[in-house]
Design a protein around this motif. Structure first.
Motif, short mmCIF file in Angstrom:
data_model
loop_
_atom_site.label_atom_id
_atom_site.label_comp_id
_atom_site.label_asym_id
_atom_site.label_seq_id
_atom_site.Cartn_x
_atom_site.Cartn_y
_atom_site.Cartn_z
N GLY A 21 -72.69 -9.03 107.09
CA GLY A 21 -72.15 -7.84 107.75
C GLY A 21 -71.93 -6.64 106.86
N SER A 22 -72.28 -6.74 105.58
CA SER A 22 -72.06 -5.59 104.71
C SER A 22 -73.25 -4.65 104.74
N PRO A 23 -72.97 -3.34 104.71
CA PRO A 23 -74.09 -2.40 104.59
C PRO A 23 -74.70 -2.41 103.18
N ARG A 24 -73.98 -2.99 102.22
CA ARG A 24 -74.40 -2.91 100.80
C ARG A 24 -75.31 -4.07 100.44
N LYS A 25 -76.51 -3.74 99.99
CA LYS A 25 -77.46 -4.76 99.55
C LYS A 25 -76.96 -5.40 98.27
N GLY A 26 -76.97 -6.71 98.19
CA GLY A 26 -76.55 -7.40 96.97
C GLY A 26 -75.06 -7.29 96.71
N GLY A 27 -74.28 -6.95 97.72
CA GLY A 27 -72.84 -6.80 97.55
C GLY A 27 -72.11 -8.15 97.45
N ASN A 28 -70.80 -8.05 97.39
CA ASN A 28 -69.99 -9.25 97.12
C ASN A 28 -70.03 -10.28 98.24
N THR A 29 -69.89 -9.83 99.48
CA THR A 29 -69.92 -10.80 100.58
C THR A 29 -71.32 -11.40 100.73
N GLU A 30 -72.32 -10.60 100.40
CA GLU A 30 -73.69 -11.13 100.47
C GLU A 30 -73.88 -12.24 99.43
N LEU A 31 -73.39 -12.01 98.23
CA LEU A 31 -73.52 -13.03 97.19
C LEU A 31 -72.82 -14.32 97.61
N SER A 95 -68.19 -10.41 105.92
CA SER A 95 -67.95 -8.96 106.05
C SER A 95 -66.93 -8.51 105.01
N PRO A 96 -67.16 -7.36 104.41
CA PRO A 96 -66.09 -6.78 103.58
C PRO A 96 -64.95 -6.29 104.47
N VAL A 97 -63.76 -6.10 103.88
CA VAL A 97 -62.68 -5.43 104.60
C VAL A 97 -62.95 -3.94 104.54
N PHE A 98 -63.02 -3.33 105.70
CA PHE A 98 -63.13 -1.87 105.80
C PHE A 98 -61.93 -1.40 106.62
N PHE A 99 -61.05 -0.65 106.01
CA PHE A 99 -59.84 -0.15 106.70
C PHE A 99 -59.12 -1.27 107.46
N TYR A 100 -58.89 -2.36 106.75
CA TYR A 100 -58.13 -3.49 107.32
C TYR A 100 -58.83 -4.15 108.51
N SER A 140 -64.80 -13.05 103.40
CA SER A 140 -64.47 -11.64 103.28
C SER A 140 -63.93 -11.33 101.88
N VAL A 141 -64.08 -10.09 101.50
CA VAL A 141 -63.47 -9.60 100.25
C VAL A 141 -62.90 -8.22 100.52
N GLY A 142 -61.89 -7.87 99.73
CA GLY A 142 -61.33 -6.53 99.80
C GLY A 142 -61.12 -6.01 98.39
N GLY A 143 -61.20 -4.70 98.26
CA GLY A 143 -61.08 -4.11 96.92
C GLY A 143 -59.65 -4.08 96.40
N SER A 144 -58.69 -4.08 97.30
CA SER A 144 -57.29 -3.94 96.88
C SER A 144 -56.61 -5.30 96.76
N LYS A 145 -55.36 -5.26 96.28
CA LYS A 145 -54.63 -6.52 96.22
C LYS A 145 -53.60 -6.63 97.34
N ARG A 148 -51.84 -7.89 103.07
CA ARG A 148 -52.15 -7.96 104.50
C ARG A 148 -53.59 -7.56 104.84
N ILE A 149 -54.43 -7.40 103.82
CA ILE A 149 -55.77 -6.84 104.10
C ILE A 149 -56.63 -7.72 105.02
N PHE A 150 -56.36 -9.01 105.05
CA PHE A 150 -57.22 -9.88 105.87
C PHE A 150 -56.63 -10.16 107.25
N GLU A 176 -59.08 -7.87 95.47
CA GLU A 176 -59.37 -7.18 94.20
C GLU A 176 -60.82 -7.38 93.74
N ILE A 177 -61.71 -7.35 94.73
CA ILE A 177 -63.14 -7.44 94.44
C ILE A 177 -63.76 -6.18 95.02
N ASP A 178 -64.19 -5.28 94.17
CA ASP A 178 -64.58 -3.96 94.65
C ASP A 178 -66.01 -3.56 94.25
C1 LIG Z 1 -65.41 2.29 104.26
C2 LIG Z 1 -64.67 1.37 103.33
C3 LIG Z 1 -63.41 0.93 103.67
C4 LIG Z 1 -62.74 0.03 102.85
N1 LIG Z 1 -61.49 -0.40 103.22
C5 LIG Z 1 -60.83 -1.29 102.45
C6 LIG Z 1 -59.55 -1.76 102.85
O1 LIG Z 1 -58.99 -1.40 103.88
N2 LIG Z 1 -58.90 -2.65 102.03
C7 LIG Z 1 -59.49 -3.11 100.88
O2 LIG Z 1 -58.86 -3.91 100.18
N3 LIG Z 1 -60.72 -2.69 100.49
C8 LIG Z 1 -61.41 -1.80 101.25
N4 LIG Z 1 -62.67 -1.38 100.87
C9 LIG Z 1 -63.32 -1.97 99.68
C10 LIG Z 1 -64.34 -3.06 100.02
O3 LIG Z 1 -63.75 -4.07 100.83
C11 LIG Z 1 -64.86 -3.68 98.71
O4 LIG Z 1 -65.52 -2.71 97.94
C12 LIG Z 1 -65.76 -4.87 98.89
O5 LIG Z 1 -66.02 -5.46 97.63
C13 LIG Z 1 -67.10 -4.54 99.53
O6 LIG Z 1 -67.80 -5.74 99.79
P1 LIG Z 1 -69.41 -5.80 99.82
O7 LIG Z 1 -69.89 -5.62 98.42
O8 LIG Z 1 -69.74 -7.14 100.36
O9 LIG Z 1 -69.86 -4.71 100.72
C14 LIG Z 1 -63.35 -0.44 101.65
C15 LIG Z 1 -64.63 0.03 101.31
C16 LIG Z 1 -65.28 0.92 102.13
C17 LIG Z 1 -66.67 1.41 101.74
#
Ligand SMILES: Cc1cc2nc3c(=O)[nH]c(=O)nc-3n(C[C@H](O)[C@H](O)[C@H](O)COP(=O)(O)O)c2cc1C
Length: 202
Positions: A21-31, A95-100, A140-145, A148-150, A176-178
């Motif tokens: 579900g990630s738009p990013r090729k070779g991203g974290n959730t893809e791996l 899927s990555p976390v995007f805006f929670y 799923s992964v999220g960039g922040s720590k 409640r992100i998941f 914390e995977i960004d």
């Molecule tokens: C549009 C957008 C929204 C994001 N929102 C969040 C968020 O709400 N919380 C968070 O922890 N990380 C957020 N991130 C960071 C991504 O979850 C993070 O970079 C993740 O590693 C991406 O995974 P991917 O490589 O599989 O695409 C966001 C990134 C983008 C581009």
């Protein structure tokens, strides 16, 4: 025109469908999902992969034709996925976390499964007759720590897998995977994904 779908037949009856579900090729959730599916293959199951970013999936338009027959009238690549969702034994979504929440690609796909929800809850039809214990897993992964992100993605997954008559079997969640590929530096993530793939084959 149907986009890329890779099929690898390893000859066993269990089928696992992995949906990226990630738009990013070779991203974290893809791996992570690739590693999970490697575990599945090594356990001898049939694996299929779908990259949502390569497909044309229109968001749900609330036509509600699906109330009548459990089918979505929108003619796009989603039509290719409905039969697969019904036939597989396990489904792994990443899927990555995007805006929670989950990514827009993933959300569009999920919303189009309203047709299956209608099949189950309005028309009272079994989604996958004869396969009562299908498994759903979520990566799923999220960039922040943030603690409640998941929460949003997990609630969505709970009701999504229920609509498909699947048990929400397990989730793999990493904070914390960004940066792209950062998951490879995590001490246990890839091994956890591989092990879950092997487990799904049972
Ligand atoms: C549009 C957008 C929204 C994001 N929102 C969040 C968020 O709400 N919380 C968070 O922890 N990380 C957020 N991130 C960071 C991504 O979850 C993070 O970079 C993740 O590693 C991406 O995974 P991917 O490589 O599989 O695409 C966001 C990134 C983008 C581009």
């Amino acid at each position: 025109m149907v986009s890329r779908i890779i099929r690898e037949n390893c000859g066993e009856s269990v089928k696992v469908l992995g949906i990226y579900g990630s738009p990013r090729k070779g991203g974290n959730t893809e791996l992570l999902l690739k590693e999970l599916l490697r575990g599945c293959r090594d356990a001898g199951v049939e694996v299929e992969e779908v990259f949502l970013r390569d497909l044309k999936i229109t968001p749900c338009l609330e036509i509600y034709a699906c109330k009548k027959d459990g089918k979505c009238p929108i003619r796009d690549d989603m039509q290719l996925l409905y039969p697969k969702l019904v036939e597989v034994d396990a489904l792994a979504l990443a899927s990555p976390v995007f805006f929670y929440a989950v990514s827009a690609h993933m959300k569009a796909f999920i919303d189009r499964c309203q047709a299956l929800w209608a099949r189950k809850y309005l028309l009272k039809q079994p989604i996958s007759p004869g396969k009562p214990k299908r498994k759903g897993v979520f990566i799923s992964v999220g960039g922040s720590k943030g603690s409640r992100i998941f929460e949003g993605p997990l609630l969505t997954m709970k009701y999504f897998f229920d609509s498909l008559d699947m048990i929400f079997y397990r989730s793999l969640l990493f904070r914390e995977i960004d940066a792209p590929g950062e998951i490879l530096e995590h001490p246990t993530a890839m091994a956890e994904a591989y092990a879950l793939g092997k487990e799904l084959a049972r």
